[in-house]
Design a protein around this motif. Structure first.
Motif, PDB file in Angstrom:
ATOM      1  N   PHE A 100       0.833  -1.257   0.049  1.00 19.95           N
ATOM      2  CA  PHE A 100       0.177  -0.006  -0.095  1.00 19.95           C
ATOM      3  C   PHE A 100       0.938   1.221   0.033  1.00 19.95           C
ATOM      4  O   PHE A 100       1.892   1.137   0.308  1.00 19.95           O
ATOM      5  CB  PHE A 100      -0.832  -0.184   1.205  1.00 19.95           C
ATOM      6  N   PRO A 101       0.403   2.364  -0.730  1.00 22.02           N
ATOM      7  CA  PRO A 101       1.166   3.618  -0.494  1.00 22.02           C
ATOM      8  C   PRO A 101       0.891   4.211   0.760  1.00 22.02           C
ATOM      9  O   PRO A 101       0.109   3.983   1.407  1.00 22.02           O
ATOM     10  CB  PRO A 101       0.389   4.476  -1.554  1.00 22.02           C
ATOM     11  N   ASN A 102       1.643   5.053   1.196  1.00 23.82           N
ATOM     12  CA  ASN A 102       1.587   5.745   2.673  1.00 23.82           C
ATOM     13  C   ASN A 102       0.117   6.539   2.584  1.00 23.82           C
ATOM     14  O   ASN A 102      -0.164   7.154   1.880  1.00 23.82           O
ATOM     15  CB  ASN A 102       2.479   6.605   2.794  1.00 23.82           C
ATOM     16  N   ASN A 103      -0.676   6.483   3.790  1.00 24.95           N
ATOM     17  CA  ASN A 103      -1.764   7.322   3.658  1.00 24.95           C
ATOM     18  C   ASN A 103      -2.895   7.229   3.133  1.00 24.95           C
ATOM     19  O   ASN A 103      -3.704   8.038   2.746  1.00 24.95           O
ATOM     20  CB  ASN A 103      -1.281   8.768   3.860  1.00 24.95           C
ATOM     21  N   LEU A 104      -3.038   5.757   2.690  1.00 26.53           N
ATOM     22  CA  LEU A 104      -4.049   5.318   1.844  1.00 26.53           C
ATOM     23  C   LEU A 104      -5.204   5.304   2.802  1.00 26.53           C
ATOM     24  O   LEU A 104      -5.235   4.820   3.773  1.00 26.53           O
ATOM     25  CB  LEU A 104      -3.617   4.189   0.995  1.00 26.53           C
ATOM     26  N   THR A 105      -6.372   5.930   2.052  1.00 30.61           N
ATOM     27  CA  THR A 105      -7.736   5.692   2.885  1.00 30.61           C
ATOM     28  C   THR A 105      -8.593   4.814   2.202  1.00 30.61           C
ATOM     29  O   THR A 105      -8.802   4.937   1.019  1.00 30.61           O
ATOM     30  CB  THR A 105      -8.483   7.190   2.989  1.00 30.61           C
ATOM     31  N   VAL A 106      -9.257   4.014   3.094  1.00 32.97           N
ATOM     32  CA  VAL A 106     -10.044   2.836   2.411  1.00 32.97           C
ATOM     33  C   VAL A 106     -11.445   2.748   3.087  1.00 32.97           C
ATOM     34  O   VAL A 106     -11.221   2.524   4.380  1.00 32.97           O
ATOM     35  CB  VAL A 106      -9.471   1.472   2.452  1.00 32.97           C
ATOM     36  N   ARG A 107     -12.361   3.480   2.586  1.00 34.13           N
ATOM     37  CA  ARG A 107     -13.660   3.269   3.357  1.00 34.13           C
ATOM     38  C   ARG A 107     -14.109   1.871   3.667  1.00 34.13           C
ATOM     39  O   ARG A 107     -14.432   1.624   5.007  1.00 34.13           O
ATOM     40  CB  ARG A 107     -14.788   4.091   2.410  1.00 34.13           C
ATOM     41  N   SER A 108     -14.200   1.091   2.595  1.00 31.97           N
ATOM     42  CA  SER A 108     -14.621  -0.406   3.096  1.00 31.97           C
ATOM     43  C   SER A 108     -13.417  -1.247   2.804  1.00 31.97           C
ATOM     44  O   SER A 108     -13.448  -1.234   1.408  1.00 31.97           O
ATOM     45  CB  SER A 108     -16.028  -0.920   2.295  1.00 31.97           C
ATOM     46  N   GLU A 140      -0.493   1.150  10.850  1.00 32.12           N
ATOM     47  CA  GLU A 140      -0.085   2.846  11.030  1.00 32.12           C
ATOM     48  C   GLU A 140      -0.136   3.501   9.752  1.00 32.12           C
ATOM     49  O   GLU A 140      -0.549   4.704   9.740  1.00 32.12           O
ATOM     50  CB  GLU A 140       1.372   2.699  11.288  1.00 32.12           C
ATOM     51  N   LYS A 141      -0.021   2.885   8.574  1.00 31.95           N
ATOM     52  CA  LYS A 141      -0.194   3.767   7.333  1.00 31.95           C
ATOM     53  C   LYS A 141      -1.470   3.565   6.648  1.00 31.95           C
ATOM     54  O   LYS A 141      -1.688   4.300   5.621  1.00 31.95           O
ATOM     55  CB  LYS A 141       0.942   3.010   6.535  1.00 31.95           C
ATOM     56  N   LEU A 142      -2.251   2.679   7.296  1.00 34.67           N
ATOM     57  CA  LEU A 142      -3.614   2.620   6.324  1.00 34.67           C
ATOM     58  C   LEU A 142      -4.700   3.059   7.113  1.00 34.67           C
ATOM     59  O   LEU A 142      -4.849   2.710   8.425  1.00 34.67           O
ATOM     60  CB  LEU A 142      -3.931   1.081   6.147  1.00 34.67           C
ATOM     61  N   SER A 143      -5.728   3.766   6.756  1.00 29.56           N
ATOM     62  CA  SER A 143      -6.850   4.171   7.446  1.00 29.56           C
ATOM     63  C   SER A 143      -8.271   3.583   6.750  1.00 29.56           C
ATOM     64  O   SER A 143      -8.310   3.791   5.456  1.00 29.56           O
ATOM     65  CB  SER A 143      -6.932   5.659   7.090  1.00 29.56           C
ATOM     66  N   VAL A 144      -8.998   3.287   7.557  1.00 26.51           N
ATOM     67  CA  VAL A 144     -10.341   2.224   7.059  1.00 26.51           C
ATOM     68  C   VAL A 144     -11.412   2.838   7.766  1.00 26.51           C
ATOM     69  O   VAL A 144     -11.304   3.593   9.049  1.00 26.51           O
ATOM     70  CB  VAL A 144     -10.143   0.796   7.067  1.00 26.51           C
ATOM     71  N   SER A 178      -9.369   4.349  15.684  1.00 27.87           N
ATOM     72  CA  SER A 178      -9.626   5.385  14.535  1.00 27.87           C
ATOM     73  C   SER A 178     -10.854   5.402  14.286  1.00 27.87           C
ATOM     74  O   SER A 178     -11.451   5.820  13.294  1.00 27.87           O
ATOM     75  CB  SER A 178      -8.928   4.558  13.454  1.00 27.87           C
ATOM     76  N   ASN A 179     -11.806   5.185  15.230  1.00 28.83           N
ATOM     77  CA  ASN A 179     -13.212   5.270  15.310  1.00 28.83           C
ATOM     78  C   ASN A 179     -13.772   4.607  14.007  1.00 28.83           C
ATOM     79  O   ASN A 179     -14.923   4.982  13.328  1.00 28.83           O
ATOM     80  CB  ASN A 179     -13.529   6.715  15.373  1.00 28.83           C
ATOM     81  N   ALA A 180     -13.402   3.325  13.553  1.00 27.45           N
ATOM     82  CA  ALA A 180     -13.796   2.673  12.444  1.00 27.45           C
ATOM     83  C   ALA A 180     -14.817   1.479  12.974  1.00 27.45           C
ATOM     84  O   ALA A 180     -14.969   1.187  13.958  1.00 27.45           O
ATOM     85  CB  ALA A 180     -12.490   2.143  11.794  1.00 27.45           C
TER      86      ALA A 180
END
Length: 361
Positions: free
Chosen positions: A248-256, A273-277, A302-304
């Motif tokens: 994955f690239p840094n700071n990638l955001t994936v909703r689902s 640490e680098k992935l936001s879902v 992360s409130n996911a």
């Protein structure tokens, strides 16, 4: 004088040959069309034979043509041409095995092209050269096992491609050279085994990526490089044993993010640490219990939202296991013993496990 006449006759014959060749097309035979006009109500054309071209329809200016469950085994050269208003062309449930280069020509407004529920086995390089305006391409539910290099190249307006339910084993980023505006890619229910490095390079507009229900056992480093944000990343029901942070690239955001029904024992801390879902499904994996606890804490922090797979409902389905050498720390290594124990436990459930809850093979 005789030589001049012979030259004139020869020139006339050559001209006639060229004109006939230019006007010749591979035609359809005795099929039914459902057509929509630019002005007026839709209507059916039965027992249609010939090429689908402007002169075949008199004064009607057609915008949509649907050919459903007709005996069309091939879409030949120039068989659809000179339809300047046509926006939608659909072959659905026809036993199409082959599409020739130049099958669709001079259809300058074509946006939606569908050839699905057929018998296509191969997508050749030059099939779509003449339809650069297409935005939606549906080739799902065929028997496609080969896509040649550059098959979908230079389609700068293409936003959505649906290729589910085929027989593809290999992914190539060379399919999409200079096709940079894709938003949805659906390759569910194929036989893909590896997602290679830079598989989606240049697809910065990509929002939904469906790779569920394949045979993916490895995702190479930088596979998702170039993607900024995804609404949906489906990796459900594959054969993944790990997810390296470097894919994955840094700071990638994936909703689902759907990673349920794989063979995952843990997710690396570097990945967390680098992935936001926003929401995640992870059922049906042989998680190590300390590693699953760490994922839960990551989601809470992360409130996911953790979602339960619809295939894995029931309190009797185990969530995780402890390694033989007990540890409260998440050890980031693949534990084949835990995986075997977990799968054996699922096989012994009194209530049969639903197919897509977990891989039991």
């Amino acid at each position: 004088m005789l030589n001049v006449n012979r030259c004139a006759v020869l020139f006339s014959l050559v001209t006639m040959f060229i004109e006939n060749r230019c006007h010749k097309c591979v035609s359809f035979n005795n099929i039914t069309l459902i057509v929509h006009q630019r002005y007026g109500d839709p209507f059916n054309i039965t027992s249609f034979s010939g090429c689908i071209e402007r002169v075949s329809f008199g004064d009607a200016s057609l915008t949509e043509i649907y050919i459903r469950q007709q005996n069309v085994t091939s879409i030949g050269e120039d068989s659809i041409r000179h339809m300047v208003r046509l926006k939608t062309l659909v072959f659905w449930g026809c036993p199409v095995r082959n599409i020739s280069a130049g099958a669709i020509r001079n259809v300058p407004r074509l946006q939606n092209l569908q050839i699905s529920y057929g018998n296509l086995e191969r997508i050749k390089e030059d099939i779509f050269n003449e339809v650069p305006t297409v935005q939606l391409l549906r080739l799902h539910d065929n028997a496609i096992s080969v896509i040649e290099n550059n098959a979908f190249s230079n389609l700068r307006k293409l936003k959505k491609i649906f290729m589910a339910n085929n027989k593809l084993k290999q992914w190539k980023n060379s399919w999409f050279t200079n096709t940079t505006n894709l938003e949805i890619i659906d390759f569910q229910k194929n036989q893909l085994e590896i997602i290679p490095r830079k598989a989606f390079n240049g697809m910065s507009h990509l929002k939904q990526l469906f790779l569920d229900y394949n045979e993916i056992k490895a995702i190479e480093e930088e596979a998702f490089k170039g993607i900024r944000e995804l609404d949906y990343l489906g990796l459900r029901y594959n054969r993944l044993i790990d997810l390296d942070a470097k894919i994955f690239p840094n700071n990638l955001t994936v909703r689902s993010l759907l990673i349920d029904a794989n063979y995952l024992n843990y997710l690396p801390n570097e990945l967390l640490e680098k992935l936001s879902v926003k929401d995640l499904t992870l059922d049906g994996n042989p998680w190590k219990c300390p590693c699953l606890d760490r994922i839960h804490y990551w989601l809470f922090s992360s409130n996911a939202t953790l979602r339960t797979s619809t295939y894995c409902t029931g309190s009797d389905i185990p969530l995780c296991s402890y390694p033989e050498s007990y540890s409260q720390t998440c050890l980031e290594n693949i534990d084949e013993q835990i995986t075997r124990t977990y799968i054996d436990g699922l096989k012994q459930l009194k209530r049969p496990l639903r197919k897509f809850c977990a891989r039991l093979d």
